[in-house]
Write a protein that holds these residues in place. Sequence first.
Motif, PDB file in Angstrom:
ATOM      1  N   VAL A  94      25.835  34.776  41.174  1.00 27.25           N
ATOM      2  CA  VAL A  94      25.758  35.659  40.004  1.00 27.25           C
ATOM      3  C   VAL A  94      26.960  35.387  39.097  1.00 27.25           C
ATOM      4  CG1 VAL A  94      24.502  37.539  41.182  1.00 27.25           C
ATOM      5  CG2 VAL A  94      26.994  37.513  41.205  1.00 27.25           C
ATOM      6  N   PRO A  95      26.840  35.732  37.811  1.00 23.29           N
ATOM      7  CA  PRO A  95      27.976  35.483  36.911  1.00 23.29           C
ATOM      8  C   PRO A  95      29.215  36.254  37.350  1.00 23.29           C
ATOM      9  CG  PRO A  95      25.987  35.949  35.661  1.00 23.29           C
ATOM     10  CD  PRO A  95      25.666  36.238  37.087  1.00 23.29           C
ATOM     11  N   SER A  96      30.378  35.703  37.044  1.00 20.54           N
ATOM     12  CA  SER A  96      31.642  36.338  37.428  1.00 20.54           C
ATOM     13  C   SER A  96      32.664  36.079  36.321  1.00 20.54           C
ATOM     14  CB  SER A  96      32.099  35.735  38.758  1.00 20.54           C
ATOM     15  OG  SER A  96      33.471  35.881  38.915  1.00 20.54           O
ATOM     16  N   ASN A  97      33.727  36.907  36.308  1.00 24.48           N
ATOM     17  CA  ASN A  97      34.737  36.724  35.250  1.00 24.48           C
ATOM     18  C   ASN A  97      35.828  35.733  35.624  1.00 24.48           C
ATOM     19  OD1 ASN A  97      33.510  38.542  33.580  1.00 24.48           O
ATOM     20  ND2 ASN A  97      34.551  40.282  34.557  1.00 24.48           N
ATOM     21  N   GLY A  98      35.912  35.367  36.898  1.00 19.42           N
ATOM     22  CA  GLY A  98      36.992  34.461  37.316  1.00 19.42           C
ATOM     23  C   GLY A  98      37.200  34.583  38.806  1.00 19.42           C
ATOM     24  N   PRO A  99      38.295  34.034  39.338  1.00 20.88           N
ATOM     25  CA  PRO A  99      38.520  34.049  40.780  1.00 20.88           C
ATOM     26  C   PRO A  99      38.493  35.467  41.342  1.00 20.88           C
ATOM     27  CG  PRO A  99      40.159  32.704  39.665  1.00 20.88           C
ATOM     28  CD  PRO A  99      39.372  33.381  38.609  1.00 20.88           C
ATOM     29  N   SER A 100      37.999  35.595  42.576  1.00 23.75           N
ATOM     30  CA  SER A 100      37.924  36.905  43.215  1.00 23.75           C
ATOM     31  C   SER A 100      39.309  37.369  43.658  1.00 23.75           C
ATOM     32  CB  SER A 100      37.018  36.813  44.439  1.00 23.75           C
ATOM     33  OG  SER A 100      37.639  35.990  45.387  1.00 23.75           O
TER      34      SER A 100
ATOM     35  N   PRO B 202      41.656  24.132  48.307  1.00 30.26           N
ATOM     36  CA  PRO B 202      41.854  25.337  49.118  1.00 30.26           C
ATOM     37  C   PRO B 202      41.567  26.615  48.339  1.00 30.26           C
ATOM     38  CG  PRO B 202      43.975  24.307  48.615  1.00 30.26           C
ATOM     39  CD  PRO B 202      42.908  23.376  48.144  1.00 30.26           C
ATOM     40  N   GLU B 203      41.755  26.560  47.022  1.00 33.75           N
ATOM     41  CA  GLU B 203      41.520  27.763  46.230  1.00 33.75           C
ATOM     42  C   GLU B 203      40.046  28.175  46.257  1.00 33.75           C
ATOM     43  OE1 GLU B 203      45.150  25.846  45.128  1.00 33.75           O
ATOM     44  OE2 GLU B 203      43.123  25.066  45.099  1.00 33.75           O
ATOM     45  N   THR B 204      39.157  27.195  46.453  1.00 34.58           N
ATOM     46  CA  THR B 204      37.731  27.503  46.466  1.00 34.58           C
ATOM     47  C   THR B 204      37.305  28.028  47.826  1.00 34.58           C
ATOM     48  OG1 THR B 204      37.517  25.538  45.110  1.00 34.58           O
ATOM     49  CG2 THR B 204      35.483  26.571  45.858  1.00 34.58           C
ATOM     50  N   GLN B 205      37.819  27.379  48.883  1.00 31.67           N
ATOM     51  CA  GLN B 205      37.482  27.802  50.246  1.00 31.67           C
ATOM     52  C   GLN B 205      35.971  27.937  50.428  1.00 31.67           C
ATOM     53  OE1 GLN B 205      39.443  28.876  53.213  1.00 31.67           O
ATOM     54  NE2 GLN B 205      40.623  27.279  52.237  1.00 31.67           N
TER      55      GLN B 205
ATOM     56  N   THR C   5      33.027  33.578  47.366  1.00 31.59           N
ATOM     57  CA  THR C   5      34.084  32.902  46.636  1.00 31.59           C
ATOM     58  C   THR C   5      33.591  32.730  45.197  1.00 31.59           C
ATOM     59  OG1 THR C   5      35.524  30.967  46.627  1.00 31.59           O
ATOM     60  CG2 THR C   5      33.241  30.579  47.246  1.00 31.59           C
ATOM     61  N   THR C   6      34.438  32.234  44.329  1.00 30.55           N
ATOM     62  CA  THR C   6      33.971  31.984  42.956  1.00 30.55           C
ATOM     63  C   THR C   6      34.280  30.548  42.565  1.00 30.55           C
ATOM     64  OG1 THR C   6      36.035  32.869  42.118  1.00 30.55           O
ATOM     65  CG2 THR C   6      34.167  34.335  42.055  1.00 30.55           C
TER      66      THR C   6
END
Length: 951
Positions: free
Chosen positions: A919-925, A890-893, A868-869
């Motif tokens: 790890v770094p991410s650009n936003g929600p998966s 719920p969005e995180t789950q 998840t992100t």
Amino acid sequence: MGFERQKDFGTPESKSEDAVTLTIDGRKVTVPAGTSVMRAAAEIGGDIPKLCATDNMKSFGSCRLCLVEIDGARGTPASCTTPVGEGMVVHTQTPRLEKLRKGVMELYISDHPLDCLTCSANNDCELQDQAAAVGLRDVRYGYAGDNHLDQPTDHSNPYFDFDPSKCIVCSRCVRACDEVQGTFALTIDGRGFASKVSAGQGEDDFLSSECVSCGACVQACPTATLQEKSVKAIGKPERAVVTTCAYCGVGCTFRAEMRGEQLVRMIPYKDGKANRGHSCVKGRFAYGYANHKDRITSPMIRDSIDQPWREVSWDEAISYTANRVRTLRDKHGANALGGITSSRCTNEETFLVQKLVRAVFGSNNTDTCARVCHSPTGYGLKTTFGTSAGTQDFDSVMETDVMLVIGANPTDAHPVFASRMKRRLRQGAKLIVIDPRRIDLVRSPHIEAAHHLPLQPGTNVAVLTSLAHVIVTEGLADEDFIRARCDWDEYEDWARFVSDEKHSPEFLEPVTRVPAEELRAAARLYATGGNAAIYYGLGVTEHSQGSSTVMAIANLAMCTGNIGRPGVGVNPLRGQNNVQGACDMGSFPHELPGYRHIHDVETRNLFEKDWGVSLDPEPGLRIPNMLDAAVDGTFKAIYIQGEDILQSDPNTQHVAAGLEAMECVIVHDLFLNETANYAHVFLPGSTFLEKDGTFTNAERRIQPVRKVMEPANGYGDWEITQLLANALGARWNYEHPSQIIDEIARLTPSFAGLSWDDLLIRGSVQWPINEKFPDGSPVMHIDGFVRGKGKFVITEYVPTDEKTGPRFPLLLTTGRILTQYNVGAQTRRTGNVAWHAEDVLEMHPVDAENRGLKTDDWARLASRKGETTLKVLVTDRVAPGVVYTTFHHPETQANVVTTDYSDWATNCPEYKVTAVQVVPSNGPSEWQEEYTELSERSRRIADSTAMEPAE
Ligand code: SF4
Ligand code: SF4
Ligand code: SF4
Ligand code: FES
């Protein structure tokens, strides 16, 4: 109850056993020594004018309104700060006092906006009352001089306003925040005429200050300076009903103050034995979800989960559900059916759901959310002590000298009890915290833990065994207690086990990461520091060794003699409001109400005779087994009351697969929750404000829940379960939850003395309540353990199978935050989102820097199970190598990443230890975006059947 403020005696009750007799206004009164003259007068119905005094705080003596004359004494002392004396003769109303009080009141009123008629506190204002009480008719000083009338109002808090123009600088708010809440967020800045109340530093407003919005200052304020926005919007309440908070296991009592059908505010009830007049932001303010527009109030059905919902009448919904259940039972047998009871519903509702499953469905496939939280408490305490419950009442903490808090974060999860703990700690009690995270209790204003043992997640048993090692090998065990109260042979075996060098703090330090010397010092303090009490939470139970940890805690308490009297004991801090009750009521598949095994023929016969059915003698399936069986094709239908298992249970993908494989999923809830995405029937639920019943809190206290308004859906939840049972052929005929209580009492020895009418008179009672304990049981195991001799159990440390490694080098642990509650279904629909609008990932600065992450950066959190992100919060509250998040949104789950590992005895999931990489991410998966879309679809449907939002 009509609308009257609870009587304020001005100063706290004295606990002295010595009595003092004095005369007040010609009347004799006898009170405990140490009582103030003000309180003694109030005890006989007197009402000495006052502004700065109130009975849940120490007297302050600043307003000078409460002056009295005492024969033989000089001057006019303040009655709030003057203790009673034997033979004292007091006069509370004389011409001299009248004049003095009028003068004081004139000064207050000359700097007060005289807008009483349009003020929201009109007729509910102590300043107004006291002006009348002293007979003020005129103000000689005029209103033209310097004043504070142009001060702007601070509207920043979502629930209350601060209007300094009305402040009389009585300091009640400051003292409430210090003494009652223990947050120390408020100060009086400046001196003399320039004095003013200030929240935090400089220009801080309430929202950006340290304030945790408990409401204690608002309650304490005698004017409209600090006032609920809801009173301003709706008006003064006109009636009040005493009821119990539906959020956490503290179980605070409130007056639900109503105007018409509208709830104006929740005021903590001074006679509430769990909260003693205090509250937290959730119970006090976060009730707006009860009439939020997302709430569903009409039943809905659909033949398959890819179809849209169809709103139907209750008749159609119940007969459709009964037909589906009956068809599946005929085709696949009773074992293909099951149910989940709710720890948020009342005892009576929970009792009926397990009865529905056992007596009407015909299986024992009943389980409850305690499966995923406190089931190890049930197993561990029953094995060692003989009953599955905390041993003390909350008041007991005021007699504790050493608190050992392990795997619990009371200031966030049990805030009102945390305030009691903090009060006792400020009085000098010592604190040991065992937690991988530096929780607030470790260091907060005027409190510092004597020892914080920041253990590696998953090593609870190793730490507890090494504490026991120190106690036994250093000769600190209480041999007299053990010989008298426990099985001595079992103790000797256990003592040999813990004394082994491989359990020494030094040997285990590389595993636990707790410095050996610190651990030794903590063990000595626990064993020799006086009354020692252990408080624990889900950081103990939600592990593969959850049950072992609970037993290791019990071992520690027994070997030091810290059981069976006030101030000591073993206390699980229960999460949800009625998780204790849900367990007591027979929600588990192997136990009938009162923790009696389904194998026990005598107990089974009792229920069979009363219910007129034959019961399956074999235990049924637990939640994870029901889901496994559904995936395997042998489990077909489930009735889920007040529980969002898709969000709250581990390994979300597996839960979804299990639900998807079932042919009839019945969700009974307030909102179209995430589980409802997989449901065929949605039965709208009722809130705690809409029904009668009882909740049982973490101290085994059974408390009444009262209906303050009609159910928006037409029925209390207990009535809906009854409708379904009767549609399936049962002949239940309950007209009020009191009849369900009678049945519970009839069938359960530990509740034999319980009745609704008696409960309303007593206010609350702690089980067991029966012939042996007619007034209930604040402290358990006083003369002996429920099981006879206390049982020492050898608890070998077994490392979890969940290992870190090069791919997943960090350990994730999860928890709660003060302003949100569990999966957030209620609190996300209130003003509490002002504090916690999303879940974030706490990460140590070193781990963050190694990954190029900063606070507010998006990060991908991945485990062997899923990913998840979340946004990152860099903080040294967590140790290097450990990351932490909450699970309210719920969005995180967050449970997408948790594993299938669970407690060896109870299947309680190992939420607290998951090997992860960040790890770094650009936003929600992509997955989260799809998921959010699915939830949005559900919500759009909800909107089409929604009620209007509350103002
Ligand atoms: S609401 Fe509670 S925490 Fe906030 S200032 Fe008032 S007493 Fe303190
Ligand atoms: S805000 Fe209220 S309680 Fe606080 S000092 Fe002013 S009048 Fe007193
Ligand atoms: S501490 Fe728990 S029971 Fe008390 S008001 Fe807060 S949420 Fe409700
Ligand atoms: S009430 Fe006693 S001095 Fe204010």
